[in-house]
Motif scaffolding. Structure first.
Motif, PDB file in Angstrom:
ATOM      1  N   ALA A 131      10.360 -23.852  54.000  1.00  0.00           N
ATOM      2  CA  ALA A 131       9.627 -25.110  53.866  1.00  0.00           C
ATOM      3  C   ALA A 131      10.574 -26.289  54.055  1.00  0.00           C
ATOM      4  O   ALA A 131      11.670 -26.314  53.490  1.00  0.00           O
ATOM      5  CB  ALA A 131       8.969 -25.174  52.495  1.00  0.00           C
ATOM      6  N   SER A 165       8.880 -30.438  49.366  1.00  0.00           N
ATOM      7  CA  SER A 165       9.274 -29.112  49.835  1.00  0.00           C
ATOM      8  C   SER A 165      10.752 -28.859  49.556  1.00  0.00           C
ATOM      9  O   SER A 165      11.474 -29.715  49.065  1.00  0.00           O
ATOM     10  CB  SER A 165       8.971 -28.971  51.324  1.00  0.00           C
ATOM     11  OG  SER A 165       9.682 -29.915  52.064  1.00  0.00           O
ATOM     12  N   ASP A 212      -0.639 -24.424  60.369  1.00  0.00           N
ATOM     13  CA  ASP A 212      -0.400 -23.496  59.269  1.00  0.00           C
ATOM     14  C   ASP A 212       1.032 -23.542  58.751  1.00  0.00           C
ATOM     15  O   ASP A 212       1.405 -22.755  57.872  1.00  0.00           O
ATOM     16  CB  ASP A 212      -0.727 -22.062  59.713  1.00  0.00           C
ATOM     17  CG  ASP A 212      -2.191 -21.905  60.113  1.00  0.00           C
ATOM     18  OD1 ASP A 212      -3.052 -22.550  59.471  1.00  0.00           O
ATOM     19  OD2 ASP A 212      -2.473 -21.165  61.072  1.00  0.00           O
ATOM     20  N   SER A 213       1.826 -24.434  59.281  1.00  0.00           N
ATOM     21  CA  SER A 213       3.218 -24.522  58.852  1.00  0.00           C
ATOM     22  C   SER A 213       3.313 -25.077  57.442  1.00  0.00           C
ATOM     23  O   SER A 213       2.505 -25.917  57.016  1.00  0.00           O
ATOM     24  CB  SER A 213       4.007 -25.412  59.811  1.00  0.00           C
ATOM     25  OG  SER A 213       5.329 -25.611  59.345  1.00  0.00           O
ATOM     26  N   SER A 214       4.321 -24.618  56.707  1.00  0.00           N
ATOM     27  CA  SER A 214       4.582 -25.163  55.378  1.00  0.00           C
ATOM     28  C   SER A 214       5.431 -26.427  55.442  1.00  0.00           C
ATOM     29  O   SER A 214       5.687 -27.063  54.422  1.00  0.00           O
ATOM     30  CB  SER A 214       5.290 -24.116  54.509  1.00  0.00           C
ATOM     31  OG  SER A 214       6.492 -23.682  55.122  1.00  0.00           O
TER      32      SER A 214
END
Length: 265
Positions: free
Chosen positions: A29, A2, A55-57
């Motif tokens: 991210a 990320s 659902d987090s990046s």
């Protein structure tokens, strides 16, 4: 990988855990290197955060690191070097208050409490920063945060509105010596940050001490007592730290910063 690699010490409890969660709530991210003295606790915390924010990046990676142990620090930084090659943000959050453990009738001695306070809050933090320094210098936008305390300010140490500054009654022994070892070690941390600001001046590393406010965590061993004394939700402090990571206080590099101002020395 990320966009931004963030290494947080003391990240499996208290403010550290809330900082991890705040980063997971961000629209940006992150790879969050979640440092804990126990790898099992770090792994459990990483799983907990992933489940809470599916659902987090962001990505949570457990890292074993004990800032009182030089070999543990070396191994943690070697792992990061071999897997990520850099650290974009180092958040020196691991810290402790031992003053409350002192008892004239037994337990740790006063010298042991003072030595460990400085070893954790100042010396260990400095050694970890030194060991991670080459990784920070591989970042395009390196950021270095030290979590300090509102009790560390010399300027406001005579502000009697703060209970920690009030003098006990006349006589000896005193009923309470409050937190002299803790707050002194955090004052030392503030100067340490100034040294890192000087050392990294030509390298573009942005450094701050972040004073998040009196938070309702287990610092000092009694979360409920802290709440009764007016401590605020730790998510407020964590979101402030995330704002610093994301550039909200770049104008205050090299300072001790509060949410709404610069803390006086």
């Amino acid at each position: 990988m990320s966009d931004s690699i963030v290494f947080i010490t003391g990240a499996n409890t208290g403010l550290g855990l809330e900082i991890v969660k705040a980063l997971f709530r961000s629209s940006k991210a992150y790879t969050v290197l979640l440092g804990g003295r126990s790898i099992e606790n770090a792994e459990n915390t990483a799983c907990q955060v992933r489940e809470e924010y599916p659902d987090s990046s962001a990505i949570a990676v457990p890292i074993q690191v004990d800032i009182e142990d030089d070999e543990s620090i070396r191994k943690a930084c070697d792992y990061i070097r071999s897997h990520y090659a850099r650290v974009d943000v180092l958040i020196n959050n691991a810290g402790a208050s031992f003053d409350q453990q002192w008892n004239r009738d037994g337990g740790p001695t006063m010298r042991e409490i003072w030595n460990r306070s400085w070893n954790v809050n100042t010396t260990g933090t400095h050694i970890l920063t030194y060991t991670c320094a080459p990784l920070l210098l591989q970042s395009a936008d390196p950021r270095l945060l030290f979590i300090t305390s509102g009790t560390s300010t010399l300027t406001e140490s005579d502000n009697l509105v703060l209970g920690v500054n009030r003098s006990p009654e006349k006589g000896w022994p005193k009923s309470s010596l409050m937190i002299p070892a803790y707050r002194s070690s955090k004052t030392g941390m503030n100067m340490m940050m100034r040294e890192w600001t000087r050392i990294f001046k030509e390298d573009g590393v942005k450094a701050w001490c972040v004073s998040p406010g009196f938070l309702a965590t287990g610092l000092g061993g009694d979360q409920e007592m802290n709440k009764r004394m007016g401590a605020i939700d730790p998510t407020i402090g964590a979101e402030f730290v995330r704002d610093v990571v994301e550039g909200a206080r770049d104008q205050d590099v090299g300072r001790v910063i509060r949410r709404d101002n610069v803390q006086p020395w």
